[in-house]
Design an enzyme around this catalytic site. Sequence first.
Site, short mmCIF file in Angstrom:
data_model
loop_
_atom_site.label_atom_id
_atom_site.label_comp_id
_atom_site.label_asym_id
_atom_site.label_seq_id
_atom_site.Cartn_x
_atom_site.Cartn_y
_atom_site.Cartn_z
N ARG A 5 30.24 35.29 50.04
CA ARG A 5 30.82 34.10 49.40
C ARG A 5 29.96 32.93 49.84
O ARG A 5 29.91 32.61 51.03
CB ARG A 5 32.28 33.92 49.80
CG ARG A 5 32.86 32.61 49.31
CD ARG A 5 34.37 32.55 49.36
NE ARG A 5 34.96 33.33 48.29
CZ ARG A 5 36.21 33.19 47.85
NH1 ARG A 5 37.02 32.31 48.42
NH2 ARG A 5 36.67 33.94 46.88
N GLN B 29 36.62 38.33 40.44
CA GLN B 29 37.89 37.84 39.89
C GLN B 29 38.12 38.36 38.48
O GLN B 29 39.21 38.78 38.12
CB GLN B 29 37.88 36.30 39.88
CG GLN B 29 39.17 35.68 39.36
CD GLN B 29 40.35 35.96 40.27
OE1 GLN B 29 40.25 35.77 41.46
NE2 GLN B 29 41.46 36.42 39.70
N HIS C 175 32.24 33.88 39.65
CA HIS C 175 33.21 34.64 40.46
C HIS C 175 33.50 35.96 39.73
O HIS C 175 34.59 36.18 39.21
CB HIS C 175 34.48 33.81 40.63
CG HIS C 175 35.39 34.31 41.72
ND1 HIS C 175 35.05 35.35 42.57
CD2 HIS C 175 36.63 33.89 42.10
CE1 HIS C 175 36.05 35.55 43.42
NE2 HIS C 175 37.01 34.68 43.17
N ASP D 282 42.56 26.92 36.39
CA ASP D 282 42.13 27.01 37.80
C ASP D 282 42.26 25.61 38.38
O ASP D 282 42.46 24.63 37.64
CB ASP D 282 40.67 27.53 37.85
CG ASP D 282 40.17 27.78 39.27
OD1 ASP D 282 41.00 27.81 40.21
OD2 ASP D 282 38.94 27.93 39.44
N ARG E 96 42.84 42.55 42.51
CA ARG E 96 41.57 42.32 43.22
C ARG E 96 41.28 43.54 44.09
O ARG E 96 40.14 43.99 44.19
CB ARG E 96 41.67 41.06 44.10
CG ARG E 96 41.90 39.75 43.35
CD ARG E 96 40.72 39.38 42.49
NE ARG E 96 39.49 39.33 43.24
CZ ARG E 96 39.09 38.29 44.00
NH1 ARG E 96 39.82 37.20 44.04
NH2 ARG E 96 37.94 38.34 44.67
N CYS F 108 43.48 32.37 38.94
CA CYS F 108 42.87 33.17 40.01
C CYS F 108 43.54 32.92 41.36
O CYS F 108 43.43 33.75 42.26
CB CYS F 108 41.38 32.89 40.08
SG CYS F 108 40.98 31.18 40.50
N1 CP Z 1 40.95 34.02 43.76
C1 CP Z 1 40.28 34.02 44.93
O1 CP Z 1 39.09 34.34 44.99
O2 CP Z 1 41.01 33.68 46.01
P1 CP Z 1 40.49 33.45 47.50
O3 CP Z 1 39.69 32.17 47.50
O4 CP Z 1 41.74 33.36 48.30
O5 CP Z 1 39.64 34.60 47.90
N1 NVA Z 2 37.20 27.44 41.40
C1 NVA Z 2 37.80 27.76 42.67
C2 NVA Z 2 38.15 29.21 42.74
C3 NVA Z 2 38.82 29.66 44.00
C4 NVA Z 2 39.07 31.13 44.03
C5 NVA Z 2 36.84 27.38 43.81
O1 NVA Z 2 35.64 27.63 43.68
O2 NVA Z 2 37.30 26.82 44.80
#
Ligand code: CP
Ligand code: NVA
Length: 304
Positions: free
Chosen positions: A104, A134, A131, A219, A287, A259
């Site tokens: 990440r 997701q 992502h 989101d 997930r 998400c």
């Molecule tokens: N949806 C998602 O990726 O959640 P987290 O940021 O909690 O991993």
């Molecule tokens: N768009 C959000 C998604 C979190 C899972 C972010 O990047 O923070």
Amino acid sequence: MKTRHFLTLLDLTADELKRLIKRAVDIKAAYKRGEAYTPLKHKTMAMIFEKSSTRTRVSFEAGMAQLGGASLFLSPQDTHLDRGEPVEDTAKVMSRMVDVIVIRANNHDMVERFAAHSRVPVINALTDRHHPCQLLADIQTYMEQRGDIAGRTAAWIGDGNNVCHSWMQAACRFGFHLNIAHPKGYGPDAALFKTCREHVTLTEDPARAVEGADIVVTDTWASMGQENEKAERLKAFDGFRVDSALMQQAKKDAAFMHCLPAYRGHEVTAEVIDGPQSVVWDEAENRLHAQKALLEFLLTDKPK
Ligand code: CP
Ligand code: NVA
């Protein structure tokens, strides 16, 4: 054979993605029946997380344990990355020690550089641009609850962000249409839009986007890394909240997706996210199952 990575949905063909979703459904069913399935015994997964996570971290770690493998979690302070060791050197070293690396990252460029120097598969667990994990869970959820997504219409309401970009690529790969309603100046990446304009429509009118939609998805208005823009964004996104009135303009059985994490009262009302059309908890659970199918795909020689 060339190492396969999963940095965006486009790293797998449409056929591979469809088969992977079917495997996710089967793996989930077997897990619920209490059957052990441990094809990744003696395999190790490293996880490099530059940003916070609840779902992604827990689902990858739990999934790897259920598949018989081990995982190790590395926050920025745990490696030398934060102290200037090059991404390329880190990739070369770590990929001689583990079997798969989940990342990440703040910048998508980091996962691309890492993957270019890794001997083992690299999985994008969210970047500023995409992502894809997701979307595996989201497509699985829609298919389980409503059937094939091909030919359907989804409406994305809000920020043209990382998750939105993966929805755009999903529209191309799974053959559905995506209407994106965004405030001026907050649309998705223009170059990415050009590559999928057959499957994506842009508008600044949420009501137009949800007309006839089978899915309404949103989101957060301020993603991780955009905390200092929050006040400005709250103003810009006024009118882009998914509430019951907006849901009523979509198809009667439209599914509401998010998400998570969600901010009730901002991008969605409590009535919608906690209401009968919301499938967000199944999305979150999937997930686990979808990523188990992804790990199986990348790490075993099961026919692709
Ligand atoms: N949806 C998602 O990726 O959640 P987290 O940021 O909690 O991993
Ligand atoms: N768009 C959000 C998604 C979190 C899972 C972010 O990047 O923070």
